[in-house]
Each structure stands twice: as C-alpha cells, then as structure tokens.
Design a protein around this motif. Structure first.
Motif, short mmCIF file in Angstrom:
data_model
loop_
_atom_site.label_atom_id
_atom_site.label_comp_id
_atom_site.label_asym_id
_atom_site.label_seq_id
_atom_site.Cartn_x
_atom_site.Cartn_y
_atom_site.Cartn_z
N GLU A 1 6.91 47.04 -28.15
CA GLU A 1 6.38 46.01 -29.02
C GLU A 1 5.04 45.27 -28.37
OE1 GLU A 1 10.28 44.80 -31.71
OE2 GLU A 1 9.18 43.36 -30.76
N THR B 1 -7.49 32.16 -31.73
CA THR B 1 -6.84 31.13 -32.50
C THR B 1 -7.59 29.88 -32.83
OG1 THR B 1 -4.78 29.86 -32.60
CG2 THR B 1 -5.84 30.20 -30.38
N ARG C 1 -6.23 27.07 -33.52
CA ARG C 1 -5.32 25.98 -32.99
C ARG C 1 -5.94 25.52 -31.69
NH1 ARG C 1 0.53 26.60 -34.34
NH2 ARG C 1 0.65 28.21 -36.16
N GLY D 1 -1.80 29.26 -27.47
CA GLY D 1 -1.08 30.34 -28.13
C GLY D 1 -0.18 31.11 -27.22
N ARG E 1 2.32 33.26 -28.98
CA ARG E 1 2.86 34.27 -29.85
C ARG E 1 1.94 34.85 -30.86
NH1 ARG E 1 6.80 29.72 -29.82
NH2 ARG E 1 5.46 28.90 -31.66
N GLU E 2 2.09 36.01 -31.44
CA GLU E 2 1.12 36.72 -32.26
C GLU E 2 0.84 35.84 -33.65
OE1 GLU E 2 3.09 41.14 -31.50
OE2 GLU E 2 1.66 40.97 -33.11
N ASN E 3 1.78 35.29 -34.22
CA ASN E 3 1.61 34.48 -35.33
C ASN E 3 0.87 33.18 -35.16
OD1 ASN E 3 3.34 32.96 -34.25
ND2 ASN E 3 4.86 33.34 -36.00
N GLU E 4 0.28 33.00 -33.78
CA GLU E 4 -0.45 31.81 -33.61
C GLU E 4 -1.95 32.24 -33.48
OE1 GLU E 4 1.50 30.45 -30.21
OE2 GLU E 4 2.68 28.98 -31.14
N ASP F 1 -5.31 34.04 -35.14
CA ASP F 1 -5.83 34.33 -36.54
C ASP F 1 -6.75 35.55 -36.61
OD1 ASP F 1 -6.26 31.09 -35.96
OD2 ASP F 1 -4.99 31.67 -37.74
N TYR F 2 -7.36 36.05 -35.29
CA TYR F 2 -8.23 37.19 -35.53
C TYR F 2 -7.96 38.07 -34.30
CZ TYR F 2 -10.87 33.60 -38.16
OH TYR F 2 -10.89 32.60 -39.20
N TRP F 3 -8.27 39.32 -34.57
CA TRP F 3 -7.48 40.47 -33.57
C TRP F 3 -8.90 41.55 -33.43
CZ3 TRP F 3 -3.28 40.39 -30.83
CH2 TRP F 3 -2.28 39.36 -31.35
#
Length: 124
Positions: free
Chosen positions: A44, A99, A101, A105, A107-110, A112-114
C-alpha cells in the motif's frame, strides 16, 4: 489548484543517492504544505515525509529518517527530496502531494492534490 509533476526517478545500486523534484504549476507552492509518499511493489502507499508551507518544519517516516531530506523552494515552486544511502526496500513509485491544511499531513486523505509518480528502483 496545484498540478504536480515529479521527476528525478531512476535505477541505482544500493548505497547510491537520488534527488526527486516535484514541480507545481497553478497556484504557488507557498500556499501548500507538501508531502512525499511511496508505493512499493505489492504494498500500500505509505507516508515518507511532509514539510510545512513555509518549509520551516518537516516530519519523516522512521524508515527514512537520517537518510532522506526535504527542501521547499517557494520561489521556484519546487519541492526536492534528497535520498541518500538508498536500500532495496526503498524501491517504489514516489508521489508528491499538496495539502491546503496548515498542519503537517501524514495521511493520504489529508492531501488534496497528487502527482502521477516517479519510479525509483534500488538494486542490491
């Protein structure tokens, strides 16, 4: 909105170094905290490092602490990941993420852009 592109991946021998660069287009990178994640074969995606908006604070995963470093060039709109003393277990696709934020961050869900990722392969 940030559009992220990674570069600098490749194939190296164990003990070598590589420098990955994440370049952002769109909004300036100073508006984002940044991070690097990686996904090894059959694994993962995992957190590697995060750096704050100003570049004054960072946090590394234990597996890379002391070997990897990160720098944020707000003027150049880039984030560099310097990887030293690479090991075969560092083999992965490395992803840059941004992010909005204010906190670091992890965690992945923190994030926003990848970016699309860049392959790093380390052979023994």
């Amino acid at each position: 909105q940030a559009q992220l592109v990674e570069s600098g991946g490749g194939s190296v021998q164990a003990g070598a170094s590589l420098r990955l660069t994440c370049t952002s287009s769109g909004r300036t990178i100073s508006n984002y905290g940044m991070g690097w994640f990686r996904q090894g074969p059959g694994k993962e995606r995992e957190f590697v490092v995060a750096i704050s908006r100003r570049g004054s604070a960072s946090y590394f995963a234990e597996s890379v602490r002391g070997r990897f470093s990160i720098s944020k060039g707000n003027a150049k709109n880039t984030v560099d990941l310097q990887m030293n003393n690479l090991k075969p277990e560092d083999t992965a696709v490395y992803y840059c993420a941004a992010t909005e934020r204010f906190s670091l961050g992890r965690r992945e869900n923190e994030f926003d852009y990848w970016g699309q990722g860049t392959q790093v392969t380390v052979s023994s």
